[in-house]
Design an enzyme around this catalytic site. Structure first.
Site, PDB file in Angstrom:
ATOM      1  N   LYS A 148      15.697 -54.572 -58.822  1.00 22.67           N
ATOM      2  CA  LYS A 148      14.234 -54.461 -58.814  1.00 22.67           C
ATOM      3  C   LYS A 148      13.672 -54.016 -57.460  1.00 22.67           C
ATOM      4  O   LYS A 148      12.750 -53.215 -57.408  1.00 22.67           O
ATOM      5  CB  LYS A 148      13.598 -55.811 -59.165  1.00 22.67           C
ATOM      6  CG  LYS A 148      13.732 -56.200 -60.617  1.00 22.67           C
ATOM      7  CD  LYS A 148      12.877 -57.430 -60.868  1.00 22.67           C
ATOM      8  CE  LYS A 148      13.175 -58.044 -62.198  1.00 22.67           C
ATOM      9  NZ  LYS A 148      12.233 -59.114 -62.545  1.00 22.67           N
ATOM     10  N   ASP A 184       5.944 -58.026 -64.550  1.00 14.11           N
ATOM     11  CA  ASP A 184       6.343 -59.445 -64.556  1.00 14.11           C
ATOM     12  C   ASP A 184       5.138 -60.399 -64.492  1.00 14.11           C
ATOM     13  O   ASP A 184       5.053 -61.347 -65.266  1.00 14.11           O
ATOM     14  CB  ASP A 184       7.279 -59.748 -63.383  1.00 14.11           C
ATOM     15  CG  ASP A 184       8.695 -59.233 -63.640  1.00 14.11           C
ATOM     16  OD1 ASP A 184       9.078 -59.109 -64.822  1.00 14.11           O
ATOM     17  OD2 ASP A 184       9.417 -58.957 -62.662  1.00 14.11           O
TER      18      ASP A 184
END
Ligand code: ATR
Length: 292
Positions: free
Chosen positions: A74, A110
């Site tokens: 990420k 997220d």
């Protein structure tokens, strides 16, 4: 239900990680595609961090339409995207890549996924609420940003390393021009008790409780009885912290919703369609129970 037939024109999506074998994303993303009749498949693809630069250079020339990324990709992905959404830039992490005309566009769903799960799974509207977040890492950053977008009244980050919580609170305050909203405290009984008094929501955003029976010690008596307690850890489905919260009569929210809703937001970025999140949740829960 009609059996899915994969043809030469079936669109391809993936979750990248290393390891990635235990990912639940293929289960619920494929359920999402089925739920709206999109001709696409979603697979788990192991990509070691060391080949990520080369992967990103080549993948833009292929027919892969987009991908999700998990640990440990990420953060490094930020560097290899051609464009970043404002939240991916602020979080310094990308969990969703859209491949459009040979360009990689990095997003981060997220935090919004967490807020969507609060609303949809727990029926909790964060606007005007007081929130305490345990942790000040990458997950806390995304959630903190999305909570501001959702107009919460206050967010206190309680972290083992106080400095890190202070830095995060300062950074989010600067980014949102909301100095009053964010603050920090140490992860020890007295400060945490003060932070919890009057809180409407407690969020556990560290990896503590993942696959073991540890839980961060919470001075429970300070937390108002109606406060919602949530944990971003979804393996196990009920973490020690959530078990304790339930014993004490708090409403609880596990981490599976955040996982599914961040995926549903990626799905919308890629397809422009709204998948059936109830079906995605059911598929994810079933898979988690079969492979705890
Ligand atoms: P992530 O991206 O998953 O949030 P991270 O950025 O490494 O991961 O952050 C991990 C978070 O979990 C941090 O808040 C960390 O606290 P420190 O900043 O003090 O390291 C917290 N954490 C990890 N192990 C912990 C433990 N045993 N007790 C308390 N907090 C812990």
């Amino acid at each position: 239900m009609r059996e899915q037939i994969v043809t030469g024109t079936t669109a391809l999506y993936a979750v990248l990680g290393d390891p990635v074998e235990h990912s639940l994303s293929p289960v619920f993303q494929n359920e999402g595609f089925r739920s709206v009749g999109v001709d696409a498949v979603y697979v788990a693809l192991r990509v070691p961090a060391r080949v990520l630069p080369e992967f990103c250079r080549l993948v833009r020339h292929t027919s892969l339409r987009g991908f999700n990324a998990t640990i440990p990709l990420k953060v490094p992905l930020v560097e290899f995207c051609d464009e970043l959404s404002p939240e991916a830039r602020l979080m310094g992490a990308v969990n969703t890549v859209e491949i459009r005309e040979g360009r990689l566009i990095g997003h981060n769903t997220d935090g919004r996924g967490f807020v969507a799960s609060l609303r949809e799974e727990a029926g909790f509207e964060p606007a005007g609420k007081r929130v305490v977040v345990l942790g000040a890492g990458g997950a806390a950053r995304g959630i903190g940003w999305a909570l501001a977008e959702a107009d919460t009244r206050s967010v206190i980050f309680a972290n083992r390393t106080l400095r890190r919580a202070e830095d995060l609170a300062g950074e989010l305050a600067a980014a949102s021009e909301e100095n009053e909203r964010y603050s920090a405290c140490a992860l020890e009984s007295e400060s945490l008790a003060k932070a919890l008094a009057g809180a409407d929501l407690l969020i556990q955003s560290t990896s503590v409780g993942m696959g073991d029976d540890r839980a961060i010690e919470v001075p429970w008596d300070s937390l108002p009885p109606k406060a919602l307690v949530s944990d971003i850890v979804y393996r196990p489905e009920r973490t020690p912290l959530l078990e304790e919260a339930r014993r004490r009569g708090h409403p609880t929210l596990g981490g599976l919703g955040m996982l599914v809703y961040q995926g549903a937001l990626s799905f919308q970025i890629w397809t422009g369609r709204q998948p059936d999140t109830r079906r995605m949740m059911e598929a994810a829960r079933k898979a988690l129970r079969e492979h705890p």
